[in-house]
Design an enzyme around this catalytic site. Structure first.
Site, PDB file in Angstrom:
ATOM      1  N   PRO A 242     -64.979 -32.744  15.713  1.00 19.13           N
ATOM      2  CA  PRO A 242     -66.109 -31.843  15.501  1.00 19.13           C
ATOM      3  C   PRO A 242     -66.289 -30.807  16.603  1.00 19.13           C
ATOM      4  CG  PRO A 242     -66.895 -34.011  16.151  1.00 19.13           C
ATOM      5  CD  PRO A 242     -65.423 -34.139  15.897  1.00 19.13           C
ATOM      6  N   ASN A 243     -66.686 -29.634  16.155  1.00 19.95           N
ATOM      7  CA  ASN A 243     -67.038 -28.488  16.984  1.00 19.95           C
ATOM      8  C   ASN A 243     -65.853 -27.806  17.660  1.00 19.95           C
ATOM      9  OD1 ASN A 243     -69.918 -28.638  16.520  1.00 19.95           O
ATOM     10  ND2 ASN A 243     -69.857 -30.490  17.777  1.00 19.95           N
TER      11      ASN A 243
ATOM     12  N   ARG B  61     -67.887 -21.638  22.234  1.00 18.23           N
ATOM     13  CA  ARG B  61     -68.818 -22.688  22.663  1.00 18.23           C
ATOM     14  C   ARG B  61     -68.506 -23.137  24.087  1.00 18.23           C
ATOM     15  NH1 ARG B  61     -68.104 -28.594  21.737  1.00 18.23           N
ATOM     16  NH2 ARG B  61     -70.055 -29.525  22.390  1.00 18.23           N
TER      17      ARG B  61
ATOM     18  N   TYR C 234     -64.865 -25.693  28.064  1.00 15.24           N
ATOM     19  CA  TYR C 234     -63.741 -25.869  27.144  1.00 15.24           C
ATOM     20  C   TYR C 234     -62.716 -24.751  27.200  1.00 15.24           C
ATOM     21  CZ  TYR C 234     -66.961 -29.336  25.344  1.00 15.24           C
ATOM     22  OH  TYR C 234     -67.815 -30.403  25.235  1.00 15.24           O
TER      23      TYR C 234
ATOM     24  N   ASN D 104     -57.693 -35.142  19.382  1.00 16.28           N
ATOM     25  CA  ASN D 104     -58.840 -34.792  20.200  1.00 16.28           C
ATOM     26  C   ASN D 104     -60.049 -35.154  19.339  1.00 16.28           C
ATOM     27  OD1 ASN D 104     -60.994 -33.679  21.533  1.00 16.28           O
ATOM     28  ND2 ASN D 104     -59.898 -31.833  22.166  1.00 16.28           N
TER      29      ASN D 104
ATOM     30  N   ALA E 173     -66.566 -35.476  20.172  1.00 13.84           N
ATOM     31  CA  ALA E 173     -67.686 -36.416  20.312  1.00 13.84           C
ATOM     32  C   ALA E 173     -67.454 -37.738  19.590  1.00 13.84           C
ATOM     33  CB  ALA E 173     -68.970 -35.764  19.810  1.00 13.84           C
TER      34      ALA E 173
ATOM     35  N   GLU F 189     -54.458 -39.558  22.932  1.00 14.56           N
ATOM     36  CA  GLU F 189     -55.818 -39.020  22.900  1.00 14.56           C
ATOM     37  C   GLU F 189     -55.883 -37.836  23.856  1.00 14.56           C
ATOM     38  OE1 GLU F 189     -60.426 -40.426  23.811  1.00 14.56           O
ATOM     39  OE2 GLU F 189     -58.771 -41.749  24.359  1.00 14.56           O
TER      40      GLU F 189
ATOM     41  N   HIS G  48     -58.408 -34.595  25.531  1.00 16.72           N
ATOM     42  CA  HIS G  48     -59.706 -33.965  25.774  1.00 16.72           C
ATOM     43  C   HIS G  48     -59.477 -32.741  26.646  1.00 16.72           C
ATOM     44  CE1 HIS G  48     -62.125 -37.169  24.033  1.00 16.72           C
ATOM     45  NE2 HIS G  48     -61.276 -38.007  24.600  1.00 16.72           N
TER      46      HIS G  48
ATOM     47  N   SER H  21     -61.786 -31.180  28.458  1.00 12.68           N
ATOM     48  CA  SER H  21     -62.483 -31.460  29.713  1.00 12.68           C
ATOM     49  C   SER H  21     -62.175 -32.898  30.123  1.00 12.68           C
ATOM     50  CB  SER H  21     -63.988 -31.257  29.540  1.00 12.68           C
ATOM     51  OG  SER H  21     -64.523 -32.234  28.664  1.00 12.68           O
TER      52      SER H  21
ATOM     53  N   ARG I  43     -68.282 -35.994  33.314  1.00 10.90           N
ATOM     54  CA  ARG I  43     -69.400 -35.421  32.561  1.00 10.90           C
ATOM     55  C   ARG I  43     -70.508 -36.450  32.363  1.00 10.90           C
ATOM     56  NH1 ARG I  43     -67.362 -32.184  27.699  1.00 10.90           N
ATOM     57  NH2 ARG I  43     -69.497 -31.446  27.834  1.00 10.90           N
TER      58      ARG I  43
ATOM     59  N   ARG J 119     -70.352 -39.947  27.789  1.00 11.35           N
ATOM     60  CA  ARG J 119     -68.967 -39.533  27.500  1.00 11.35           C
ATOM     61  C   ARG J 119     -67.931 -40.401  28.226  1.00 11.35           C
ATOM     62  NH1 ARG J 119     -69.361 -34.569  24.886  1.00 11.35           N
ATOM     63  NH2 ARG J 119     -71.219 -33.355  25.444  1.00 11.35           N
TER      64      ARG J 119
END
Length: 149
Positions: free
Chosen positions: A13-14, A21, A26, A76, A79, A100, A102, A104, A109, A113
């Site tokens: 998502p996103n 964003r 990111y 990725n 969330a 996996e 990411h 960031s 963070r 997370r």
């Protein structure tokens, strides 16, 4: 000539908003830019299936599809990595390497997370290297595929 291996690259998502964003977190590259990085990193040695969705069930469907269609899976989860037992369970059903990703570093963070349901089902994790992490993951997946052949 043998068929090229297939590597699924799934994005949660996103991530369709990359470049817009929170670019300070990111980066400024778009998802299309990252897809081009993946294809370039494969160097003609693999077919890349690159997808993004904002829907958890769609990710589960694609993970299940990868069981029979791919030789490696990069994900990725965004969330969903921090919330989805469904992704974890779907990934545990795979016998192919799972990496996996990411953009960031979740460990630097917010506390929520710091835990990933995906990590315990993954062969490896790449985090905090921005878009270049995708290219590294493609190369790692190709290495693992070669080792298993």
């Amino acid at each position: 000539m043998p068929d090229l291996p297939v590597i699924y690259v799934l994005n949660g998502p996103n991530l369709n908003l990359l470049g817009e964003r929170e670019p300070h977190i990111y980066g400024r590259e778009t998802l299309s830019d990252i897809e081009a990085r993946c294809v370039g990193a494969a160097g003609g040695e693999a077919n890349i299936v690159f997808r993004q969705t904002n829907h958890e069930g769609v990710l589960v469907d694609w993970i299940q599809e990868a069981r029979t269609q791919a030789q490696a899976l990069l994900i990725n989860p965004a969330a969903y990595g921090h919330t989805s037992v469904a992704l974890h369970d779907a990934l545990k059903a795979l016998s192919i390497p799972v990496i996996e990703l990411h953009l960031s570093n979740p460990a630097t963070r917010e506390a929520f997370r710091h835990r990933s349901f995906v990590s315990s089902a993954a062969t490896g994790v790449i985090a905090g290297l921005g878009a270049r992490g995708y290219a590294l993951a493609i190369q790692a997946a190709l290495d693992i595929i070669r080792e298993r052949a």
